[in-house]
Design an enzyme around this catalytic site. Structure first.
Site, short mmCIF file in Angstrom:
data_model
loop_
_atom_site.label_atom_id
_atom_site.label_comp_id
_atom_site.label_asym_id
_atom_site.label_seq_id
_atom_site.Cartn_x
_atom_site.Cartn_y
_atom_site.Cartn_z
CB SER A 308 -42.72 20.40 60.76
OG SER A 308 -41.38 20.06 60.53
CG ASP A 371 -39.45 20.78 68.09
OD1 ASP A 371 -38.55 20.06 67.63
OD2 ASP A 371 -40.41 21.21 67.43
CG HIS A 427 -40.78 18.31 65.15
ND1 HIS A 427 -40.81 19.70 65.18
CD2 HIS A 427 -40.98 17.97 63.85
CE1 HIS A 427 -41.02 20.16 63.96
NE2 HIS A 427 -41.14 19.13 63.13
#
Length: 516
Positions: A308, A371, A427
């Site tokens: 991320s 995502d 995610h």
């Protein structure tokens, strides 16, 4: 009661011939892959059983017991551990010989489709390092240690049940929370806390002697923490590109730009705080310099990982290391630098991408096509827009481009995962590692290669199909860190003080020309 799927007959896929082609590195280093292209009745039975979503986990196991062919005497449960150990030994031997290819020397050509098993296992290993940054992070606002690491660095991997990983953490990384990313930083509600302005954001580790021998080199690994669960941090981004040199990160080209929030997080500091009186950049560069000096006579690699927002910081710090020439040793050898990013966003503009390629930084980005984070920022002007239009939009502050090589996965291919519109599931890092374990190439059936426990997917998510009977969000600290004291009262356990910065840090910063 949670059921560990890894202890059932559903998962030992490594003990069965696998229905995918012999991979490049396995051919090159003569691993035991002679049966990889063979299909067996067991594989058919397993897929048939898993396709029946009305079965409970216990029914699936019973069905497999009934239908598993008896001629597979060498793959009985009592032999599984031995065979997995043998596979691990072969994998490590292969990694020692093939680490440069795995590290991106040839941009992973021929290793992604079909998926090379050595590369897959290394991607999972480095992904698990990134996952430790979540597992060790205290994000409970009712804890007076919120925003810190729950473990001392010397006991870090032991406390997480990962003593086998073979790395020693040499230092923790901290950042000032005065940046405008409120959904990335966590703060305690207590009036008296471990630090008012700092957050723990990762670590630098180095492989020990035994692991270095297996890997074929001394590996310096940097792991960055990303966002814990929520995705609101995307909205926090200013979505505004600015020259990377504007924050004193060296670059000869002022048109090389990166997202301003990422750059500020990497370079800002707070001199009033002992943990972040040095920027994350200064912490990284000084520690890498120290370790490179320490192991200068060995074969070395630098591997940076993050999920991320941590993936963005991994790319940014990788760029910084090669741009400053920190990876070039005194004898002229260039230490290979590689980034393994998971579900990371775009970081900079097309000039940043071109500069990375010129410097030779290798980046492999693992993404889930469902995502939203890898599609941000730069929703309208990005690498997928026709080159003519991108040329026109090049000067705009919202024109982004992904870097490196992309490995695109799709959670809809996994029979273990349910269909959900929850963006945090798509995610989730554990879900990405699960997808890696089952991926063998485009168009190939999803079959778990190592038997990595799918229950890990639900550690901090609700993503597994309900009939596996694994509760969502099952990972919790015992009593949320509360203990009973000698008076019989329940209180928060006191923790040892975290190390801030090594005493010789200023010396290494001075050598780098970054005196404080």
């Amino acid at each position: 009661m949670a059921i560990s799927l890894s202890n059932t007959r559903v998962l030992p896929f490594t003990t069965q011939p696998r229905p995918y082609p012999v991979p490049f590195l396995a051919k090159k280093f003569q691993l035991e892959v002679s049966n990889l292209a063979t299909k067996t009745p067991t594989t058919t039975i397993l897929c048939k059983v898993l396709s029946n979503t009305s079965h409970s986990l216990s029914n699936i196991i019973t069905e497999l017991e009934k239908q598993t062919p008896h001629q597979d005497e060498d793959v009985q449960p009592e032999n599984i551990t031995t065979q997995i150990d043998d596979d691990e030994h072969q994998r490590q031997v292969g990694v020692a010989d093939a680490w440069r290819e795995i590290h991106g020397q040839d941009d992973w050509v021929g290793l992604l489709d079909p998926m090379d098993p050595l590369l897959r296992s290394e991607l999972i290993r480095y992904g698990e390092m990134a996952q430790t940054c979540y597992d060790a992070f205290d994000f409970d606002p009712f804890s007076k240690y919120c925003g810190s690491c729950r473990f001392m660095r010397r006991d870090f991997f032991d406390c997480l049940g990962m003593s086998h990983i073979g790395y020693d953490i040499s230092r923790y990384l901290f950042a000032t929370s005065n940046i405008n990313l409120p959904n990335f930083f966590k703060k305690s509600r207590w009036p008296k806390v471990w630090s008012k302005n700092a957050n723990w954001i990762g670590f630098v580790a180095v492989s020990n002697d035994e692991t270095s021998k297996r890997l074929g080199r001394r590996d310096i690994s940097i792991a960055w923490r990303g966002t814990v669960t929520r995705l609101e941090w995307i909205a926090d981004l200013m979505d505004f590109l600015k020259p990377i040199s504007s924050n004193k990160v060296p670059c000869p080209d002022s048109t090389v730009k990166v997202e301003s929030g990422f750059l500020d997080l990497y370079t800002d500091k707070d001199e009033s705080c002992k943990f972040c009186k040095y920027s994350a950049r200064e912490q990284i560069l000084s520690e890498v310099k120290r370790l490179l000096d320490m192991y200068a006579n060995e074969e070395i690699s630098i591997t940076i990982t993050g999920h991320s927002l941590g993936g963005a910081l991994a790319i940014l710090s990788g760029y910084d290391i090669v741009e400053t020439g920190l990876n070039v040793l005194k004898d002229g050898r260039a230490v290979p630098v590689c980034v393994f990013s998971y579900a990371g966003p775009r970081v900079g503009n097309v000039r940043f991408k071109e500069r990375l390629e010129t410097l030779g930084l290798k980046v492999l980005r693992v993404v889930n096509v469902n995502d939203m984070v890898p599609k941000s920022p730069g929703l309208f002007f990005n690498e997928q827009v026709p080159s003519m239009l991108m040329k026109i939009a090049e000067g705009l502050p919202w024109s982004y481009s992904h870097v490196g090589v992309e490995l695109a996965l799709d959670h809809k291919n996994s029979p273990f995962l349910k269909q959900t519109s929850d963006p945090t599931c798509a995610h989730n890092l554990e879900a990405h590692l699960h997808l890696l374990d089952g991926y063998h190439g485009k168009g190939h059936r999803f079959v778990l290669a190592s038997g990595r426990d799918p229950a890990l997917v639900n550690k901090a998510a609700d993503f597994l199909k309900d009939h596996y009977l694994v509760p969502p969000y099952w990972r919790q600290d015992e009593n949320k860190g509360m203990v009973r004291n000698k008076d019989g009262r329940w209180v928060q356990l006191e923790r040892p003080k975290l190390d801030d910065h090594p005493p010789d840090m200023h010396h290494h910063l001075k050598q780098l020309g970054l005196t404080h």
